[in-house]
Write a protein that holds these residues in place. Structure first.
Motif, PDB file in Angstrom:
ATOM      1  N   VAL A 176      12.540 -46.517 -35.274  1.00  0.00           N
ATOM      2  CA  VAL A 176      13.052 -47.574 -36.143  1.00  0.00           C
ATOM      3  C   VAL A 176      12.034 -48.716 -36.191  1.00  0.00           C
ATOM      4  N   ILE A 177      11.974 -49.379 -37.320  1.00  0.00           N
ATOM      5  CA  ILE A 177      11.094 -50.525 -37.501  1.00  0.00           C
ATOM      6  C   ILE A 177      11.883 -51.628 -38.189  1.00  0.00           C
ATOM      7  N   ASP A 178      11.749 -52.857 -37.698  1.00  0.00           N
ATOM      8  CA  ASP A 178      12.465 -53.945 -38.366  1.00  0.00           C
ATOM      9  C   ASP A 178      11.785 -54.276 -39.688  1.00  0.00           C
ATOM     10  N   ALA A 179      12.552 -54.814 -40.615  1.00  0.00           N
ATOM     11  CA  ALA A 179      12.046 -55.083 -41.963  1.00  0.00           C
ATOM     12  C   ALA A 179      10.931 -56.112 -41.975  1.00  0.00           C
ATOM     13  N   SER A 180      10.873 -56.963 -40.951  1.00  0.00           N
ATOM     14  CA  SER A 180       9.806 -57.960 -40.871  1.00  0.00           C
ATOM     15  C   SER A 180       8.464 -57.305 -40.562  1.00  0.00           C
ATOM     16  N   ILE A 181       8.409 -56.511 -39.485  1.00  0.00           N
ATOM     17  CA  ILE A 181       7.174 -55.805 -39.154  1.00  0.00           C
ATOM     18  C   ILE A 181       6.783 -54.871 -40.302  1.00  0.00           C
ATOM     19  N   ALA A 182       7.775 -54.207 -40.898  1.00  0.00           N
ATOM     20  CA  ALA A 182       7.495 -53.311 -42.026  1.00  0.00           C
ATOM     21  C   ALA A 182       6.839 -54.062 -43.177  1.00  0.00           C
ATOM     22  N   SER A 183       7.334 -55.275 -43.449  1.00  0.00           N
ATOM     23  CA  SER A 183       6.808 -56.044 -44.581  1.00  0.00           C
ATOM     24  C   SER A 183       5.386 -56.533 -44.348  1.00  0.00           C
ATOM     25  N   SER A 184       4.905 -56.461 -43.104  1.00  0.00           N
ATOM     26  CA  SER A 184       3.550 -56.906 -42.797  1.00  0.00           C
ATOM     27  C   SER A 184       2.552 -55.759 -42.703  1.00  0.00           C
ATOM     28  N   THR A 185       2.987 -54.556 -43.028  1.00  0.00           N
ATOM     29  CA  THR A 185       2.098 -53.399 -42.890  1.00  0.00           C
ATOM     30  C   THR A 185       1.175 -53.211 -44.087  1.00  0.00           C
ATOM     31  N   GLY A 186       1.576 -53.709 -45.260  1.00  0.00           N
ATOM     32  CA  GLY A 186       0.853 -53.397 -46.486  1.00  0.00           C
ATOM     33  C   GLY A 186       1.323 -52.100 -47.114  1.00  0.00           C
ATOM     34  N   LEU A 187       2.378 -51.507 -46.532  1.00  0.00           N
ATOM     35  CA  LEU A 187       2.950 -50.249 -47.049  1.00  0.00           C
ATOM     36  C   LEU A 187       4.355 -50.447 -47.613  1.00  0.00           C
ATOM     37  N   PHE A 188       4.860 -51.684 -47.563  1.00  0.00           N
ATOM     38  CA  PHE A 188       6.263 -51.984 -47.851  1.00  0.00           C
ATOM     39  C   PHE A 188       6.372 -52.656 -49.210  1.00  0.00           C
ATOM     40  N   ASN A 189       7.183 -52.075 -50.099  1.00  0.00           N
ATOM     41  CA  ASN A 189       7.391 -52.646 -51.430  1.00  0.00           C
ATOM     42  C   ASN A 189       8.497 -53.696 -51.361  1.00  0.00           C
ATOM     43  N   VAL A 190       8.143 -54.960 -51.619  1.00  0.00           N
ATOM     44  CA  VAL A 190       9.096 -56.056 -51.425  1.00  0.00           C
ATOM     45  C   VAL A 190      10.207 -56.033 -52.469  1.00  0.00           C
ATOM     46  N   THR A 191       9.944 -55.466 -53.635  1.00  0.00           N
ATOM     47  CA  THR A 191      10.963 -55.396 -54.688  1.00  0.00           C
ATOM     48  C   THR A 191      11.984 -54.302 -54.387  1.00  0.00           C
ATOM     49  N   LYS A 192      11.496 -53.152 -53.973  1.00  0.00           N
ATOM     50  CA  LYS A 192      12.378 -52.024 -53.654  1.00  0.00           C
ATOM     51  C   LYS A 192      12.938 -52.108 -52.235  1.00  0.00           C
ATOM     52  N   PHE A 193      12.344 -52.968 -51.410  1.00  0.00           N
ATOM     53  CA  PHE A 193      12.723 -53.114 -50.004  1.00  0.00           C
ATOM     54  C   PHE A 193      12.695 -51.753 -49.314  1.00  0.00           C
ATOM     55  N   ASP A 194      11.552 -51.092 -49.495  1.00  0.00           N
ATOM     56  CA  ASP A 194      11.390 -49.739 -48.966  1.00  0.00           C
ATOM     57  C   ASP A 194       9.893 -49.433 -48.928  1.00  0.00           C
ATOM     58  N   TRP A 195       9.538 -48.345 -48.266  1.00  0.00           N
ATOM     59  CA  TRP A 195       8.147 -47.924 -48.263  1.00  0.00           C
ATOM     60  C   TRP A 195       7.670 -47.649 -49.685  1.00  0.00           C
ATOM     61  N   ASP A 196       6.448 -48.031 -49.991  1.00  0.00           N
ATOM     62  CA  ASP A 196       5.901 -47.906 -51.336  1.00  0.00           C
ATOM     63  C   ASP A 196       5.303 -46.518 -51.533  1.00  0.00           C
ATOM     64  N   GLU A 197       5.870 -45.764 -52.468  1.00  0.00           N
ATOM     65  CA  GLU A 197       5.444 -44.384 -52.688  1.00  0.00           C
ATOM     66  C   GLU A 197       3.992 -44.290 -53.141  1.00  0.00           C
ATOM     67  N   ASP A 198       3.553 -45.191 -54.017  1.00  0.00           N
ATOM     68  CA  ASP A 198       2.181 -45.138 -54.537  1.00  0.00           C
ATOM     69  C   ASP A 198       1.164 -45.391 -53.427  1.00  0.00           C
ATOM     70  N   ILE A 199       1.430 -46.380 -52.574  1.00  0.00           N
ATOM     71  CA  ILE A 199       0.478 -46.689 -51.507  1.00  0.00           C
ATOM     72  C   ILE A 199       0.494 -45.600 -50.437  1.00  0.00           C
ATOM     73  N   MET A 200       1.647 -45.010 -50.173  1.00  0.00           N
ATOM     74  CA  MET A 200       1.676 -43.868 -49.254  1.00  0.00           C
ATOM     75  C   MET A 200       0.811 -42.729 -49.789  1.00  0.00           C
ATOM     76  N   ARG A 201       0.861 -42.520 -51.099  1.00  0.00           N
ATOM     77  CA  ARG A 201       0.052 -41.464 -51.713  1.00  0.00           C
ATOM     78  C   ARG A 201      -1.444 -41.780 -51.570  1.00  0.00           C
ATOM     79  N   ILE A 202      -1.807 -43.024 -51.764  1.00  0.00           N
ATOM     80  CA  ILE A 202      -3.211 -43.430 -51.627  1.00  0.00           C
ATOM     81  C   ILE A 202      -3.710 -43.204 -50.194  1.00  0.00           C
ATOM     82  N   THR A 203      -2.847 -43.488 -49.219  1.00  0.00           N
ATOM     83  CA  THR A 203      -3.249 -43.373 -47.813  1.00  0.00           C
ATOM     84  C   THR A 203      -3.084 -41.962 -47.258  1.00  0.00           C
TER      85      THR A 203
END
Length: 492
Positions: A176-203
């Motif tokens: 589990v990861i808290d939403a704060s640490i998640a939001s500081s990863t550069g992988l978290f979409n702030v609008t969807k409040f979820d992991w960003d599919e496009d950036i996951m694909r890039i990485t």
């Protein structure tokens, strides 16, 4: 305990860059006990910064154990624990075991990758999705570097996570990861409040390799019984996942209202303000991380703050103590008699996000001695802090207060320099461990002891205010202009 009724205490655990700090608070927000354990950072190659995650987490547990024991000796029982943790760490994991050391926030090994993204003008794409600028500090660059340079590790990894996530996996058997640490990863979409599919694909990673995102007030249950026994905790202790150390520093300072700014100098440095919704800077100078519902923290950060003074102490002052450095710097006039230090030992974060630049000494003269180096380090950090303070002031509109925290408050000389450079009164709080206290406040919200985060504003008690010296503020304004000209000539 011999018939003595134990009072209840909440433990704030702050997993930082150089060490773990645990502070136990009474229900009246008074400090009961403190504990600290340190751990090293290694730099096996230039630009690298790593930590042994097993060693770090062992020290975290020892710190908790120390605090729980000391609290019991003071007739308090820890019945609630809440966590603060450093952001931007990356640990590749296979079957629960780290495959390599943790790549921490100060690491710049992916600079060529993130620079290529900048050349390709992808900054807007990343920034608008995540509120995190393109920089080696964030996980996208680190992940692509890992895939290119250590492919056997990247392909073998079944998880990618941070230190706090690894601790909770070992304690509770969950990722589990808290939403704060998640939001500081550069992988978290702030609008969807979820992991960003496009950036996951890039990485090149998959959703199942990342942890489940939970609220910062999430209460973890089902701790391994052996952990209770090892740490000296009772089986009914509640564990709150907490948030990142930066946003909790603002919470611990009670700086949640309009125009309430926090300034921190620890290993790194930062200026921050709390806003209601994810907020971007038109020039991309700031980041924005989640704290709680209707509370996001916008900030600008510098890599080299206390780190700079530590480097000067070790490399130029023969390992002088902090007290000696304070005396030396206090005996040197403002401006360090022409000596200026550009504090970019590990590159730059805000506002220009250039990891490639490095430190420089300007104006070195035969007359300069140890005190000049010490004061020039303090002034150089203050100038850099002003460069990230300015966009925060623009965002705030009107600054109502500036509350400070971090190890630098132990230096009256450095605090006065910062007050003069920022030309602002600085409020010093009674309890300097802002992130640990912020974690405690978040824990109290999680279990219903307080109803809103705003209640913490009355708990952050002011110790004193340091006012700028009018003449020195004018002098430093001119010095800052000179500093900016040098910066532009060297680095722009």
């Amino acid at each position: 305990m011999n018939g003595i009724t134990l009072l209840e205490a909440t433990l704030g655990v702050d997993i930082g860059t150089t060490g773990c700090r645990c502070v136990a608070y009474s229900d009246q927000a008074d400090v009961v006990v403190k504990a600290e354990r340190l751990y090293p950072t290694s730099s096996p190659k230039p630009g690298w910064a790593e930590q042994d995650s097993d060693l770090v987490l062992a020290q975290v547990e020892e710190c908790i154990k120390d605090a729980v024991k000391s609290a019991a000796e003071a007739h308090y029982r820890v019945n609630l624990i809440s966590f603060s943790a450093v952001n931007h760490g990356l640990i590749p994991l296979f079957e629960g075991k780290p495959l390599r050391p943790c790549i921490i926030w100060a690491d710049n090994r992916s600079a060529s990758i993130t620079e290529q993204w900048r050349i390709e003008r992808r900054h807007k794409e990343f920034y608008e999705a995540t509120c995190c600028p393109i920089h080696p500090m964030y996980l996208p660059g680190k992940l692509v570097w890992l895939a290119k340079e250590e492919p056997e590790i990247f392909l073998r990894a079944d998880r990618f996570l941070s230190l706090k996530e690894l601790l909770f996996y070992r304690w509770f058997g969950r990722f589990v990861i808290d939403a704060s640490i998640a939001s500081s990863t550069g992988l978290f979409n702030v609008t969807k409040f979820d992991w960003d599919e496009d950036i996951m694909r890039i990485t090149g990673i998959r959703r199942e390799q990342l942890s489940e995102i939970v609220p910062t007030t999430y209460v973890l249950r089902g701790m391994n019984r052996e952990v209770y026994d090892r740490l000296g905790l009772s089986a009914d202790v509640q564990v709150v996942i907490g948030a990142g150390d930066g946003v909790l520093s603002s919470l611990g300072a009670g700086a949640l209202g309009p125009g309430e700014v926090t300034v921190m100098i620890g290993t790194s440095g930062a200026a921050r303000i709390t806003v209601a919704t994810p907020t971007l800077d038109s020039q991309g100078r700031t980041w924005c991380y989640y704290l709680a519902d209707a509370a996001w923290v916008v900030g600008g950060a510098i890599n080299n703050a206390g780190l700079t003074l530590q480097w000067v102490r070790e490399k130029w002052l023969n390992g002088a103590s902090f007290e000696e450095v304070e005396k030396l710097s206090a005996n040197v006039a403002p401006g360090s008699e022409g000596l200026m230090l550009m504090p970019f030992l590990t590159g730059e974060r805000s506002p220009n996000w250039d990891p490639s630049i490095r430190a420089a000494l300007i104006g070195l003269d035969l007359a300069h001695g140890p005190g000049h180096f010490a004061r020039a380090a303090m002034e150089g950090v203050a100038y850099r802090l002003k460069s990230v303070f300015e966009p925060i002031v623009e965002m705030a509109g009107v600054v109502r207060s500036v509350r400070i925290g971090g190890g630098f408050i132990a230096s009256p000389t450095w605090v006065q320099i910062v007050a003069d450079v920022l030309n602002s009164p600085l409020e010093i709080l009674e309890e300097p461990q802002g992130s640990a206290f912020g974690a405690v406040v978040l824990g109290w919200l999680a279990v219903g002891r307080i109803k809103t985060l705003d209640e913490c504003t009355s708990l952050a008690r002011q110790q004193k205010v340091v006012y700028p010296n009018t003449l020195q503020a004018i002098f430093y304004e001119n010095q800052y202009t000179h500093y900016q000209r040098i910066y532009d000539r060297l680095y722009r």
